[in-house]
Scaffold this motif. Structure first.
Motif, PDB file in Angstrom:
ATOM      1  N   ARG A 176      19.730  -4.990  22.955  1.00  0.00           N
ATOM      2  CA  ARG A 176      18.964  -4.271  21.930  1.00  0.00           C
ATOM      3  C   ARG A 176      17.660  -3.734  22.512  1.00  0.00           C
ATOM      4  O   ARG A 176      17.242  -2.617  22.205  1.00  0.00           O
ATOM      5  CB  ARG A 176      18.676  -5.194  20.741  1.00  0.00           C
ATOM      6  N   GLY A 177      17.013  -4.533  23.331  1.00  0.00           N
ATOM      7  CA  GLY A 177      15.794  -4.069  23.967  1.00  0.00           C
ATOM      8  C   GLY A 177      16.030  -2.885  24.887  1.00  0.00           C
ATOM      9  O   GLY A 177      15.226  -1.947  24.937  1.00  0.00           O
ATOM     10  N   LEU A 178      17.161  -2.891  25.597  1.00  0.00           N
ATOM     11  CA  LEU A 178      17.511  -1.767  26.461  1.00  0.00           C
ATOM     12  C   LEU A 178      17.822  -0.516  25.643  1.00  0.00           C
ATOM     13  O   LEU A 178      17.396   0.589  25.985  1.00  0.00           O
ATOM     14  CB  LEU A 178      18.722  -2.137  27.328  1.00  0.00           C
ATOM     15  N   HIS A 179      18.575  -0.689  24.572  1.00  0.00           N
ATOM     16  CA  HIS A 179      18.999   0.461  23.765  1.00  0.00           C
ATOM     17  C   HIS A 179      17.812   1.224  23.185  1.00  0.00           C
ATOM     18  O   HIS A 179      17.833   2.455  23.111  1.00  0.00           O
ATOM     19  CB  HIS A 179      19.912  -0.009  22.627  1.00  0.00           C
ATOM     20  N   CYS A 180      16.779   0.503  22.742  1.00  0.00           N
ATOM     21  CA  CYS A 180      15.662   1.175  22.065  1.00  0.00           C
ATOM     22  C   CYS A 180      14.548   1.574  23.022  1.00  0.00           C
ATOM     23  O   CYS A 180      13.613   2.271  22.623  1.00  0.00           O
ATOM     24  CB  CYS A 180      15.105   0.308  20.940  1.00  0.00           C
ATOM     25  N   GLY A 181      14.621   1.146  24.294  1.00  0.00           N
ATOM     26  CA  GLY A 181      13.595   1.512  25.248  1.00  0.00           C
ATOM     27  C   GLY A 181      12.478   0.502  25.400  1.00  0.00           C
ATOM     28  O   GLY A 181      11.485   0.774  26.076  1.00  0.00           O
ATOM     29  N   ALA A 182      12.630  -0.675  24.787  1.00  0.00           N
ATOM     30  CA  ALA A 182      11.594  -1.695  24.911  1.00  0.00           C
ATOM     31  C   ALA A 182      11.538  -2.261  26.321  1.00  0.00           C
ATOM     32  O   ALA A 182      10.469  -2.646  26.810  1.00  0.00           O
ATOM     33  CB  ALA A 182      11.836  -2.818  23.907  1.00  0.00           C
ATOM     34  N   VAL A 183      12.687  -2.362  26.973  1.00  0.00           N
ATOM     35  CA  VAL A 183      12.762  -2.878  28.340  1.00  0.00           C
ATOM     36  C   VAL A 183      13.613  -1.936  29.173  1.00  0.00           C
ATOM     37  O   VAL A 183      14.387  -1.123  28.645  1.00  0.00           O
ATOM     38  CB  VAL A 183      13.348  -4.309  28.371  1.00  0.00           C
ATOM     39  N   ASP A 184      13.485  -2.052  30.487  1.00  0.00           N
ATOM     40  CA  ASP A 184      14.256  -1.229  31.418  1.00  0.00           C
ATOM     41  C   ASP A 184      15.320  -2.088  32.092  1.00  0.00           C
ATOM     42  O   ASP A 184      15.125  -3.299  32.302  1.00  0.00           O
ATOM     43  CB  ASP A 184      13.345  -0.631  32.489  1.00  0.00           C
ATOM     44  N   GLU A 185      16.425  -1.460  32.483  1.00  0.00           N
ATOM     45  CA  GLU A 185      17.513  -2.217  33.097  1.00  0.00           C
ATOM     46  C   GLU A 185      17.061  -2.881  34.399  1.00  0.00           C
ATOM     47  O   GLU A 185      17.462  -4.008  34.690  1.00  0.00           O
ATOM     48  CB  GLU A 185      18.721  -1.317  33.354  1.00  0.00           C
ATOM     49  N   ALA A 196      14.990 -15.127  27.433  1.00  0.00           N
ATOM     50  CA  ALA A 196      16.408 -14.784  27.349  1.00  0.00           C
ATOM     51  C   ALA A 196      17.008 -14.562  28.733  1.00  0.00           C
ATOM     52  O   ALA A 196      18.113 -15.027  29.038  1.00  0.00           O
ATOM     53  CB  ALA A 196      16.602 -13.547  26.477  1.00  0.00           C
ATOM     54  N   ALA A 197      16.284 -13.855  29.579  1.00  0.00           N
ATOM     55  CA  ALA A 197      16.791 -13.563  30.918  1.00  0.00           C
ATOM     56  C   ALA A 197      16.918 -14.842  31.738  1.00  0.00           C
ATOM     57  O   ALA A 197      17.921 -15.058  32.438  1.00  0.00           O
ATOM     58  CB  ALA A 197      15.876 -12.565  31.618  1.00  0.00           C
ATOM     59  N   ALA A 198      15.913 -15.720  31.671  1.00  0.00           N
ATOM     60  CA  ALA A 198      15.953 -16.961  32.444  1.00  0.00           C
ATOM     61  C   ALA A 198      17.089 -17.864  31.976  1.00  0.00           C
ATOM     62  O   ALA A 198      17.803 -18.466  32.798  1.00  0.00           O
ATOM     63  CB  ALA A 198      14.610 -17.683  32.326  1.00  0.00           C
ATOM     64  N   TYR A 253       7.904   1.330  16.412  1.00  0.00           N
ATOM     65  CA  TYR A 253       8.214   1.111  17.825  1.00  0.00           C
ATOM     66  C   TYR A 253       7.298   0.053  18.439  1.00  0.00           C
ATOM     67  O   TYR A 253       7.731  -0.729  19.298  1.00  0.00           O
ATOM     68  CB  TYR A 253       8.130   2.432  18.583  1.00  0.00           C
ATOM     69  N   LEU A 254       6.051   0.007  18.012  1.00  0.00           N
ATOM     70  CA  LEU A 254       5.136  -0.995  18.534  1.00  0.00           C
ATOM     71  C   LEU A 254       5.665  -2.406  18.267  1.00  0.00           C
ATOM     72  O   LEU A 254       5.805  -3.221  19.192  1.00  0.00           O
ATOM     73  CB  LEU A 254       3.753  -0.816  17.907  1.00  0.00           C
ATOM     74  N   ALA A 255       5.944  -2.716  17.008  1.00  0.00           N
ATOM     75  CA  ALA A 255       6.400  -4.063  16.654  1.00  0.00           C
ATOM     76  C   ALA A 255       7.757  -4.366  17.279  1.00  0.00           C
ATOM     77  O   ALA A 255       8.014  -5.496  17.724  1.00  0.00           O
ATOM     78  CB  ALA A 255       6.474  -4.199  15.131  1.00  0.00           C
ATOM     79  N   THR A 256       8.636  -3.364  17.322  1.00  0.00           N
ATOM     80  CA  THR A 256       9.965  -3.571  17.896  1.00  0.00           C
ATOM     81  C   THR A 256       9.873  -3.832  19.394  1.00  0.00           C
ATOM     82  O   THR A 256      10.534  -4.736  19.925  1.00  0.00           O
ATOM     83  CB  THR A 256      10.844  -2.338  17.630  1.00  0.00           C
ATOM     84  N   TYR A 257       9.071  -3.049  20.086  1.00  0.00           N
ATOM     85  CA  TYR A 257       8.939  -3.225  21.533  1.00  0.00           C
ATOM     86  C   TYR A 257       8.293  -4.567  21.865  1.00  0.00           C
ATOM     87  O   TYR A 257       8.707  -5.260  22.805  1.00  0.00           O
ATOM     88  CB  TYR A 257       8.123  -2.084  22.129  1.00  0.00           C
ATOM     89  N   VAL A 258       7.267  -4.946  21.121  1.00  0.00           N
ATOM     90  CA  VAL A 258       6.624  -6.239  21.345  1.00  0.00           C
ATOM     91  C   VAL A 258       7.633  -7.369  21.133  1.00  0.00           C
ATOM     92  O   VAL A 258       7.698  -8.328  21.909  1.00  0.00           O
ATOM     93  CB  VAL A 258       5.408  -6.409  20.418  1.00  0.00           C
ATOM     94  N   PHE A 259       8.455  -7.251  20.103  1.00  0.00           N
ATOM     95  CA  PHE A 259       9.437  -8.296  19.797  1.00  0.00           C
ATOM     96  C   PHE A 259      10.421  -8.478  20.944  1.00  0.00           C
ATOM     97  O   PHE A 259      10.651  -9.603  21.421  1.00  0.00           O
ATOM     98  CB  PHE A 259      10.181  -7.932  18.507  1.00  0.00           C
ATOM     99  N   PHE A 260      11.009  -7.386  21.419  1.00  0.00           N
ATOM    100  CA  PHE A 260      12.039  -7.506  22.443  1.00  0.00           C
ATOM    101  C   PHE A 260      11.455  -7.806  23.826  1.00  0.00           C
ATOM    102  O   PHE A 260      12.078  -8.522  24.620  1.00  0.00           O
ATOM    103  CB  PHE A 260      12.901  -6.250  22.475  1.00  0.00           C
ATOM    104  N   MET A 293      24.033 -14.304  21.922  1.00  0.00           N
ATOM    105  CA  MET A 293      22.840 -13.825  21.245  1.00  0.00           C
ATOM    106  C   MET A 293      21.725 -13.490  22.226  1.00  0.00           C
ATOM    107  O   MET A 293      20.967 -12.534  22.022  1.00  0.00           O
ATOM    108  CB  MET A 293      22.359 -14.870  20.230  1.00  0.00           C
ATOM    109  N   LEU A 294      21.606 -14.260  23.312  1.00  0.00           N
ATOM    110  CA  LEU A 294      20.613 -13.935  24.328  1.00  0.00           C
ATOM    111  C   LEU A 294      20.920 -12.589  24.972  1.00  0.00           C
ATOM    112  O   LEU A 294      20.025 -11.760  25.181  1.00  0.00           O
ATOM    113  CB  LEU A 294      20.587 -15.030  25.389  1.00  0.00           C
ATOM    114  N   ALA A 295      22.197 -12.369  25.280  1.00  0.00           N
ATOM    115  CA  ALA A 295      22.592 -11.092  25.869  1.00  0.00           C
ATOM    116  C   ALA A 295      22.395  -9.949  24.876  1.00  0.00           C
ATOM    117  O   ALA A 295      21.973  -8.846  25.253  1.00  0.00           O
ATOM    118  CB  ALA A 295      24.049 -11.157  26.318  1.00  0.00           C
TER     119      ALA A 295
END
Length: 433
Positions: free
Chosen positions: A399-408, A368-370, A354-361, A392-394
């Motif tokens: 993916r970040g939302l699905h795993c909990g790395a970022v919030d909506e 991506a958002a900008a 989860y650490l590496a995945t969250y850091v990645f996303f 791919m940006l979306a």
């Protein structure tokens, strides 16, 4: 007022030639168009787990997901009770670890396992029919308990013995017993999937597809409800005796039932003669196999999963450093190469998964958002993105939302796009309307 007559191109003009030529080409390419749409429907926008946890059947019970999470948290408490220490042990940047440390702890407390595969194959071994049948019934009961408790992982299932001649009958018996035990009112639980290991031929995939159809028919299940993963862990799954790549025909032989392609690190490496000390998911033979898998699965809707590491030392802080730095590096490497899922074999792998995945996303989110905000609003900037890139940006944000790395809320704040809008972009590169 009379309707204006539709103008027709003048005979012999370029426009008239184009009309006739298009009619010819539409007829000639109709079958190819239909085949392309059927075989390559595009990438799914639904959630993909970040990992698959394999637990031998005799070690699994209804407490396993919770106990894995608790064991992972205990290791964090022992060796990395704060973000700075975890950054030092994992080798990731302190500012990045500090941003996600609390998220990792919360994930391990609430949903430590995203995808669970109870293993009746190598991790269980050959113990005789009576012993395995007993374990099948026990696993069915445990899955039921997890469902009633609300603690069953979002994705779950079993890995049964392969369709190689010596193990085929036992594998089919376990598969049938498990599916029959879980079938309830003509349906299987959401997220259920099984793994077909040691696949060596397209024929085995065709036989697995037949087995799924027969189980559905005999048990009164909805057609197409039983899905399976192909475990790519033999040389024959990559290159056949005729010299042709095998994995693409395997994907299509599943006729829509193939949920994923999972790389098997150690069986594949051993089969190619790689010495045990060098068997790793970042070995060149692994990269070759996964590149073939990646091309074969592209746009088919089939997910990819990388393999695992068997390094799980936690007897002291130095062993924890070695395990976590290696695992974090391998997870990050896979993510950078487009493999968004992998195997975890020990509770100690969960913190760095989860650490590496969250850091990645989270690292991907600002750019991506900008770029998506500029793309949707047609604002010119330093990068001119096309629909394929917008997809791919979306996808990265989803993916970040699905795993909990970022919030909506933070994605909406940065991009102006909510989950529904991102999902639309992943399908067409455009927003509705």
């Amino acid at each position: 007022m009379p309707e204006r007559a539709t103008s027709q191109p003048q005979p012999g003009s370029a426009a008239a030639v184009a009309v006739d030529l298009n009619a010819d080409l539409d007829q000639q390419l109709a079958a190819a168009d239909a085949q392309l749409a059927a075989l390559y429907p595009g990438d799914p926008t639904s959630r993909q787990p970040v990992h698959t946890v394999y637990i031998p059947a005799d070690r699994f019970d209804a407490d396993s997901p919770t106990s894995w999470g608790m064991a992972a948290l205990e290791l964090l408490d022992r060796y990395a009770p704060d973000a700075g220490t975890l950054a030092e042990l994992s080798g990731l940047a302190p500012n990045q670890v500090g941003e996600v440390y609390d998220r990792v702890v919360a994930k391990l407390s609430s949903e430590p396992i995203e995808d669970l595969r109870v293993d009746f194959e190598d991790g269980f071994g050959n113990r005789g029919d009576e012993a395995e049948d007993e374990q099948v019934q026990r696993v069915v009961a445990a899955f039921g308990d997890l469902g009633r408790q609300g603690s069953r992982p979002p994705f779950f299932g079993i890995r049964f013995k392969s369709f190689e001649a010596p193990t085929r009958h036992r594998g089919v018996s376990t598969l049938a017993g498990l599916v029959a035990g879980l079938a309830d009112g003509g349906s299987l639980p959401t997220g259920f999937v099984v793994t077909l290991p040691k696949v060596t031929s397209v024929d085995q995939v065709q036989s697995m597809t037949h087995a799924c159809e027969q189980l559905e028919h005999r048990l009164g299940l909805a057609p197409g409800s039983l899905l399976f993963e192909i475990q790519v862990e033999t040389a024959q799954a990559i290159l056949g005796a005729d010299g042709l790549a095998t994995i693409a025909p395997m994907v299509h032989a599943a006729r829509g039932r193939c949920f994923g392609l999972h790389y098997g690190t150690f069986d594949y490496s051993a089969g190619l003669g790689i010495a045990a000390a060098y068997q790793s998911l970042d070995h060149p033979v692994a990269d070759h196999a996964k590149a073939v898998m990646q091309v074969a699965a592209a746009q088919t809707g089939v997910r990819l999963s990388d393999g695992s590491t068997n390094v799980v030392g936690f007897d002291d802080a130095e062993q924890a450093r070695h395990t976590w730095s290696l695992h974090a590096r391998l997870v990050s490497r896979s993510l950078q190469r487009g493999y968004y899922q992998g195997w975890d074999m020990h509770p100690g792998h969960l913190p760095t998964r989860y650490l590496a995945t969250y850091v990645f996303f989270r690292s991907a989110m600002p750019d991506a958002a900008a770029r998506l905000k500029a793309y949707v609003n047609k604002v010119e900037g330093g990068v001119l993105d096309e629909p394929a890139t917008a997809k791919m940006l979306a996808t990265a944000l989803l993916r970040g939302l699905h795993c909990g790395a970022v919030d909506e809320a933070e994605v909406v704040d940065r991009s102006g796009l909510d989950t529904a809008a991102l999902t639309s972009l992943t399908g067409t590169g455009q927003l509705p309307g």
